[in-house]
Design an enzyme around this catalytic site. Structure first.
Site, PDB file in Angstrom:
ATOM      1  CD  GLN A   7       0.098   6.255  12.368  1.00 58.57           C
ATOM      2  OE1 GLN A   7      -1.029   6.627  12.652  1.00 58.57           O
ATOM      3  NE2 GLN A   7       0.502   6.137  11.109  1.00 58.57           N
ATOM      4  NE  ARG A  58      -5.044   0.477   4.342  1.00 61.80           N
ATOM      5  CZ  ARG A  58      -5.128  -0.683   4.961  1.00 61.80           C
ATOM      6  NH1 ARG A  58      -5.945  -0.856   5.954  1.00 61.80           N
ATOM      7  NH2 ARG A  58      -4.389  -1.694   4.575  1.00 61.80           N
ATOM      8  CB  CYS A  59      -4.043   8.089   1.492  1.00 58.62           C
ATOM      9  SG  CYS A  59      -4.475   9.629   2.290  1.00 58.62           S
ATOM     10  CD  GLU A  87      -0.443   5.089   3.402  1.00 55.93           C
ATOM     11  OE1 GLU A  87       0.182   5.699   2.534  1.00 55.93           O
ATOM     12  OE2 GLU A  87      -0.399   5.380   4.606  1.00 55.93           O
TER      13      GLU A  87
END
Lengths: 805, 284
Positions: A236, A383-384, A759
């Site tokens: 990522q 996802r945050c 997110e």
């Protein structure tokens, strides 16, 4: 001219710029099976490496015998820590300032830990080789409970000096990692001690896992002729990986090329560095051949970065009227065997200090203790943005608990405590400065749309019917209002291993009026190739369809810190706009020259520069692009290129209002989501269709986490949820219909006012689903039960409240 | 998730299958759809040096609906069961159950024979077959024999099938009366937390016959004769439902797993059975 008959609206539409639901350009290849993921990479002579993994959660390694394994046809090498030690690669630094074993160095600290790396001609021979590597383990006492860990005589990390400070200050115990504080302790304690009303709650935010569909993997190719290392992988943050590889391997950074090809979901799982990456590199150096490593699903769930595992204890105080006066939170954070969190270096608990949420809370104090246990390392932000799900879950549960204590409707309690529109930019008690918001408008819109009062009336009737024996289903109304903190971040306080968290964009305009833009981020499904082209289309007046977006190759893309924490649009999106503006500034000079007027006498209009007051006199961006390459313009270099490195002045603070309506079968514990309404405010909206898709995806992962998705261990440290049979990934069948809505409150400091959205739905969704379950039982005395709310735990709640009697 | 090396066979007839089984004994296993066996091999939990694929054998893919009996070949898939209109009217419980197995992709591959023969306590068909008083046809070196489904299962993955036998068909006495297959699961694709198969006959207001079997609540499917008996002669009122569920609870022996603790499973088993009986009775 033909162009003149096209209306301005049509010219805007032709650009497919910001605000347009442009179809995703990536999907043509993804939907036809033409994506190019790491496991699709096949090189001549490529070998395959895989791990011997520990069956024990805590054990000493007395010996490793690879003799039989090496007899398997096709098995070339079995690497152990002893082989890596001379290179200094048997340990590696983590992003959290700790270090982690690449291969077991004398002991293992979690089940599934990498013990030896078998290198073979193909993955089948590697699997057979793994079976035959004999490891002599001596089992050690296992600690899976962080509270027990802090009391235990068993030292997990014997490599660390128990008396020395850790990366984030003093340690209280050999199994303690750090203490991190925000806010003011004494004033907060005083406010709470003297308050009219105090609500207290302890809650466990369980361990879970991002579980991207594509697992982690890499392919390393060390070319001994030219000395160059090429590393393809599920990264990522490819540039950060390049720098880390250079720092730990000693290979000069210009000799390392890191490539993130198509990535099949990341959700935080692919931010950190894993032993597999290092071993594939070493194996390629050793063998002189390319080496691939790909996790299977069990490897992924059991060993690469988990998320959450926060034990949170809170106190919230208020006046009798419900005005919140103080908030206190203590967290015991279970990090597993190594601290491999992926947070900005100065934030070992991420942005947990956003836990005052969307509320004007004058005094607050947060303290986080990190602890080692015999579990897999990690602590990534699934996802945050960094630990924001934990923070928002905490405050949204504390609000509900306080509402119960006050005997007040929690929607109203939120309303009277929201930060007011006129208070922005708002300086929160725990340090952050919220950029913009209009919470009351969003909240009122949400409650009105779902007919909140009607829902409450229906719920009251349902409780009557239940008590009268007419139904066995209860109704829960879940509310949540969240504020995210994304777009890390300002270099002054955000770095990873010393690398400032700016991001970048480089644009080249081609002579015929098309373009390529390269960014320091990397899409994992977010649709960057679609949305970043839209930002540029609006900024430089060339159609999005004529702009290629490229990311992920460190030899070509400008340096950036990658994609996670919803930072791509806030940071790289800003860099894109700024680079576009540089292009436009030069284009303006070219246009003025071509139109034979002063630079200040032309103005930008959609896809052209026009002479002010004479709209019939113009040069389109396409014409300007060609001129940049074929005209000798006095005082201007040829070409049309720009690069921008953007250091954001602040984070962005997207927010939203969610409502969930749920029916719960008290006898079986089965919840049924009847309605889910999600209002998101992510500032300026670039592609509404992609935003909607992001919201659907984030909500679905929120549903998963709230209703059953967990990484669970037994007392011996055995992972009980290593396959998708037991690790809950919802299918279309389990997912409700989502109603999406929005308000638009642009970020005042972002060049295009965008805040990031990917997110938010996860951050807001988890407490919303959880609150719905808890709300159903509120009339029967429930204040709090821990997630995940799977069937048996819901049943247990009902059972505990006497609803089966 | 890579299985150990194995020999792969694809014989063209049953004689070929039996010859390989005869040669290798319990080192050989037959495979129909593979949806039970292959995952076990990939996890290296099942060691199968000789794998015999039944795809080319033939003669085991028919559904024959007779006057008194239904014969379903072992290679008939769950999808075939769902799609067969004759079967749908003759034994609708089969379709109702098959639709609750796994997901469409698995149902295109997964077979009746594999489902009943593998002995996985999580499989739905074994309990269903016990409820319907099915007979299984087995073929071995010494010829064919039939075994009652209610006698077939000994323990998890242990059945009365000999290592050198192949299950070729199931023979179901055409069911009569009302039916229901009720299953609670955590998500699509999951095995049952609890499942109940009920076939019930009503005469006037009285139950004259009832067969009840439970799935994934012991290490074998549980045919609860006592639960069925508790309904016979009653009007399937509350007292009868309570007696039937109490009898069933006496027969099952669930264990704790990620689906929940024993107390929960027992509670849900009772709820699911009650619902299954009520639905079957309403259709009787």
């Amino acid at each position: 001219m033909k162009d003149e008959v096209i209306s301005r609206d049509d010219r805007v539409a032709n650009l497919k710029g910001m605000g347009c639901s442009r179809k995703r350009v990536e999907d043509a290849r993804f939907t036809q099976g033409k994506g190019n993921y790491v496991d699709d990479i096949k090189l001549d002579g490529m070998l395959f490496g895989d791990f011997v993994r520990s069956p024990y959660a805590h054990a000493r390694i007395k010996g490793i015998n690879a003799e039989e394994a090496l007899k398997i046809p096709g098995v070339l090498a079995v690497l152990t820590a002893e082989d890596l030690a001379p290179l200094g690669l048997h340990w590696m630094p983590t992003l959290a300032g700790d270090k982690q074993m690449v291969l077991a160095d004398g002991k293992v600290l979690f089940q599934g830990q990498e013990v030896a790396f078998v290198v073979a001609e193909d993955r089948y021979a590697a699997a057979d080789g793994i079976e035959l590597v004999e490891v002599d383990y001596e089992e050690l006492p296992v600690i899976v409970d962080p509270f027990e860990s802090l009391k235990s005589d068993v030292v997990l990390r014997e490599d660390l000096d128990p008396n020395a400070d850790g990366a984030h200050g003093p340690r209280k115990h050999p199994n303690h990692i750090f203490t991190w504080e925000a806010g003011d302790k004494e004033p907060t304690e005083e406010v709470i001690a003297n308050a009219d009303i105090v609500a207290e709650e302890s809650m466990y935010y369980h361990r879970t896992h991002p579980c991207p569909l594509e697992t982690c993997g890499s392919v390393a190719l060390m070319d001994k002729v030219n000395g160059k290392l090429t590393l393809w992988g599920t990264f990522q943050a490819p540039h950060a990986i390049r720098t880390i590889v250079s720092l730990i391997s000693g290979i000069e950074e210009h000799n390392i090329r890191v490539i993130s090809p198509d990535i099949g979901g990341g959700f935080g799982n692919k931010v950190g560095a894993y032993p597999g990456y290092v071993c594939s590199v070493v194996a390629s150096i050793v063998t002189g051949r390319p080496v691939k490593w790909i996790e299977d699903r069990m490897d992924n769930l059991m060993t690469t970065a988990f998320a959450r595992d926060y034990w949170m204890k809170g106190k919230i105080s208020a006046t009798k009227e419900g005005k919140i006066t103080g908030l206190q939170c203590h967290v015991t954070a279970d990090h597993g065997g190594f601290d491999a969190c992926a947070d900005p270096t100065k934030f070992p608990a991420g942005f947990m200090n956003i836990c005052t949420g969307s509320y004007d809370i004058p005094t607050a104090y947060l303290e986080v203790d990190g602890v080692y246990t015999n579990k897999a390392p990690g602590g990534v932000s699934y996802r945050c943005s960094f630990r924001v799900t934990e923070a928002v879950y905490f405050i949204e549960r504390m609000i509900e608990v306080l509402a119960i204590k006050l005997n007040m409707d929690s929607a109203e309690l939120r309303r009277i405590n929201f930060i007011k529109k006129e208070q922005f930019p708002y300086k929160a008690a725990l340090g952050w400065e919220y950029d913009s918001g209009d919470y009351h408008t969003a909240w009122d819109k949400a409650l009105k749309t779902v007919d909140y009062d009607g829902l409450r009336a229906e719920q009251a009737q349902r409780v009557e019917d239940f008590k009268a024996g007419k139904t066995r289903k209860l109704m829960g109304i879940g509310l949540s209002f969240f504020t995210e903190i994304v777009g890390a971040g300002p270099v002054k306080n955000c770095d990873i291993l010393g690398l400032g968290m700016f991001d970048s964009c480089e644009i080249r305009i081609h002579p015929t009026g098309s373009a390529i833009a390269r960014l320091g981020t990397i899409s994992q499904g977010q649709g960057h190739a679609t949305t970043f082209a839209q930002i540029l289309a609006s900024e430089i007046g060339l159609p999005a369809d004529s702009i290629t977006i490229e990311e992920g190759d460190t030899d070509t893309a400008p340096y950036g810190l990658g994609t996670y924490g919803s930072r791509s649009t806030p940071v790289a999106g800003a860099a894109t706009a700024m680079a576009g503006r540089k292009i436009r500034a030069k284009a303006q000079m070219i246009a003025a020259y071509l139109l034979e007027v002063h630079d200040n006498d032309v103005e930008f209009d959609v896809d052209r520069f026009v002479v002010k007051g004479a709209p019939e006199r113009f040069k389109t961006m396409k014409e300007i692009a060609f001129a940049a390459y074929n005209q000798a313009i006095p005082g201007l270099e040829p070409g049309l290129e720009a690069v921008s490195y953007y250091d954001p002045p602040n984070m962005t603070y997207p927010f939203g209002a969610y409502v969930c309506v749920m029916d719960i079968d008290v006898d079986t514990g089965v919840p049924e989501i009847r309605r889910f309404y999600a209002l998101d405010d992510c500032g300026t909206r670039i592609n509404p269709m992609i935003i909607e898709g992001q919201v659907h995806g984030g909500l679905t992962e929120a549903l998963a986490v709230a209703l059953g998705q967990e990484i669970a261990y037994d007392d011996m440290g055995n992972c009980k949820t290593g396959t998708l049979m037991d690790f809950f990934l919802p299918t279309a069948w389990e997912v409700p219909n989502y109603e999406t809505d929005f308000t638009v409150t642009p970020s005042p400091h972002h060049p295009i006012g965008a805040k990031g959205v990917g997110e938010s739905p996860h951050v807001g969704g988890v407490p919303c689903f959880s609150n719905a379950v808890q709300d159903a039982f509120r009339p029967f005395g429930n204040t709090h039960t821990n997630m995940p709310h799977d069937h048996w735990r819901i049943w247990k709640t009902a059972n505990g409240l006497g609803l089966h009697d | 998730m890579i299985p150990a090396a194995f020999e792969y066979y694809r014989p063209q007839d049953m004689a070929g299958v039996l010859a390989i089984l005869g040669e290798h004994g319990d080192d050989a296993r037959v495979m129909a759809g593979g949806h039970s066996l292959i995952p076990m091999m990939k996890l290296r939990m099942a060691d199968v040096p000789h794998l015999i694929d039944l795809q080319d054998v033939g003669g085991m893919s028919d559904i024959v609906v007779g006057a008194d009996e239904i014969r379903i070949g072992a290679m008939v898939t769950q999808a075939d069961i769902i799609d067969n209109t004759e079967l749908r009217s003759a034994a609708p419980i089969l379709r109702e159950a098959a639709l609750q197995i796994a997901d469409p992709q698995v149902r295109y591959m997964g077979t009746v024979g594999g489902n009943v023969a593998s002995g996985d306590p999580g499989n739905d068909m074994p309990g269903l077959m016990q409820c319907l008083n099915t007979r299984f046809t087995l073929i071995g070196a010494d010829g064919e024999r039939e075994v009652d489904a209610r006698e077939f299962y000994e323990a998890a993955y242990m059945t009365t099938r000999e290592d050198d036998e192949v299950l070729t068909a199931v023979i179901i006495p055409t069911p009569a009366g009302g039916y229901a297959y009720e299953k609670q699961k955590r998500k699509i694709g999951d095995y049952a937390t609890a499942a109940a198969a009920v076939q019930i006959i009503k005469d006037g207001d009285t139950c004259t016959s009832a067969a009840i079997a439970m799935t994934n609540l012991s290490d074998t499917p549980i045919y609860s004769e006592a639960a069925g008996a508790a309904l016979v002669g009653t009007s399937v009122d509350d007292a009868a439902l309570a007696a039937a569920t109490a009898a069933m609870l006496n027969d099952i022996d669930p264990s704790e797993d990620n689906r929940g603790p024993i107390a929960f499973k027992k509670h849900v088993a009772a709820v699911i059975l009650r619902r299954a009986i009520t639905r079957a009775w309403s259709r009787a």
